[in-house]
Write an enzyme that holds these catalytic residues in place. Sequence first.
Site, PDB file in Angstrom:
ATOM      1  N   CYS A  43       0.864  -1.186   0.000  1.00 31.30           N
ATOM      2  CA  CYS A  43       0.000   0.000   0.000  1.00 31.30           C
ATOM      3  C   CYS A  43       0.900   1.235   0.000  1.00 31.30           C
ATOM      4  CB  CYS A  43      -0.909   0.000   1.220  1.00 31.30           C
ATOM      5  SG  CYS A  43      -0.011   0.148   2.795  1.00 31.30           S
ATOM      6  N   HIS A  72       5.523  -4.817   8.820  1.00 25.71           N
ATOM      7  CA  HIS A  72       5.475  -6.189   9.308  1.00 25.71           C
ATOM      8  C   HIS A  72       5.635  -7.195   8.164  1.00 25.71           C
ATOM      9  CE1 HIS A  72       3.273  -4.969  13.268  1.00 25.71           C
ATOM     10  NE2 HIS A  72       4.579  -4.830  13.336  1.00 25.71           N
ATOM     11  N   CYS A 127       2.700   6.008   8.749  1.00 28.53           N
ATOM     12  CA  CYS A 127       1.736   6.125   7.652  1.00 28.53           C
ATOM     13  C   CYS A 127       0.823   7.321   7.899  1.00 28.53           C
ATOM     14  CB  CYS A 127       0.906   4.841   7.551  1.00 28.53           C
ATOM     15  SG  CYS A 127      -0.441   4.957   6.343  1.00 28.53           S
ATOM     16  N   GLU A 157       0.763  -0.138  16.451  1.00 29.78           N
ATOM     17  CA  GLU A 157      -0.096   0.979  16.068  1.00 29.78           C
ATOM     18  C   GLU A 157      -1.015   1.379  17.216  1.00 29.78           C
ATOM     19  OE1 GLU A 157      -3.881   1.976  13.215  1.00 29.78           O
ATOM     20  OE2 GLU A 157      -2.405   0.543  12.435  1.00 29.78           O
ATOM     21  N   SER A 254      -1.102  -7.758  10.889  1.00 28.71           N
ATOM     22  CA  SER A 254      -2.515  -7.862  11.237  1.00 28.71           C
ATOM     23  C   SER A 254      -3.386  -7.987  10.003  1.00 28.71           C
ATOM     24  CB  SER A 254      -2.938  -6.644  12.069  1.00 28.71           C
ATOM     25  OG  SER A 254      -4.304  -6.690  12.391  1.00 28.71           O
ATOM     26  N   ASN A 255      -3.114  -7.170   8.979  1.00 30.20           N
ATOM     27  CA  ASN A 255      -3.993  -7.202   7.808  1.00 30.20           C
ATOM     28  C   ASN A 255      -3.843  -8.501   7.026  1.00 30.20           C
ATOM     29  OD1 ASN A 255      -2.380  -6.507   5.060  1.00 30.20           O
ATOM     30  ND2 ASN A 255      -1.412  -5.447   6.763  1.00 30.20           N
ATOM     31  N   SER A 298       1.905  -5.165   3.311  1.00 33.86           N
ATOM     32  CA  SER A 298       3.339  -4.939   3.474  1.00 33.86           C
ATOM     33  C   SER A 298       4.177  -5.947   2.702  1.00 33.86           C
ATOM     34  CB  SER A 298       3.707  -4.996   4.963  1.00 33.86           C
ATOM     35  OG  SER A 298       3.242  -6.189   5.565  1.00 33.86           O
TER      36      SER A 298
END
Length: 364
Positions: A43, A72, A127, A157, A254-255, A298
Amino acid sequence: MTSTTVQVPMPTIPRRRRSPEDVLAAAPVGEKKVLLAAPRGYCAGVDRAVIAVEKALEHYGPPVYVRKQIVHNLHVVSTLEAKGAIFVEETDEVPEGALLVFSAHGVSPAVVQSAEDRGLRTIDATCPLVTKVHKEAQRFARDDFDILLIGHEGHEEVEGTAGEAPEHIQIVNGPEDVDKVQVRDPERLIWLSQTTLSVDETMLTVNLLKERFPTLQDPPSDDICYATSNRQAAIKKIAPQTDLVIVVGSANSSNSVRLVEVALEYGAKAAHRVDFANEVDESWFEGVATVGISSGASVPENLVQDVLRLLAEYGYGQVEEVVTAQEDIIFSLPKEIRAALKAMGDPSQGRGGRGQRQDRTTLN
């Protein structure tokens, strides 16, 4: 002072695999194909953070210290280590006066102050979408709101955002925490969220909170980032059509973890996360006609291509890209890097893309 680096394991040596013929014989299937989710991978915030470290190494020379993992992903971290980046857990591991980069996940004001106290030169690669949530926390704390921060306690975060107003913020890990929430005034209550959560699970938590606190206010704009939402939407599109979904991404992303969960929730018969193609187990292919592929925000694209090459060896050479959104945003590099590039005559002008994206919208 001796610096303690973050130890990142390198890819393991591939084990001896069963042949494609053996796998097919175990469970014959018809036509094989791959549904490749898009958007996937890097991203804008990740791209910006990684380039910030690369530019810092290029212009200042190694070592460049980075607090926590810049993003990450094991491959990204090990690649930057090979170029001279040193990853540390806290600022007190960095020699006084050295250059320190804050990761894309953001830091609390206490971390910033600690760096200043040690005389460190810093580059803030947070970010911009995480910075937006920090500013929301500051704003609502100034207005004396109680803030319910939906996110995973202990995630970098969440620690950074909570550190903006610890006396006003309660962390809500998920639906299971809703009954534990205590507030001073339900009329002055707002929720914010970690940017990389599952959209569906976040809204489930919000709806349960609103059952308890009907006057709970929504954030001014969505906190879950566009890239997280887009990758989850793409997985939702392909999952019902797949026998197997493989998500490329690290365990602490996490994503990436959420993508596996979303795939299973939306109909994939099986779903697995891998860092590298050599972690794919060929037994997963037994009885599988359609494989879905995606990657976390990432993850560099070359890791996805490695998985596709492996799949082709097992007969999954037909690849159909399923596009659910177009992403055309890039972010300007951190102001500290932009100033250095300008002073040194760097022609990139501090833009966050990698050359091929110079026609896209750039945001500060």
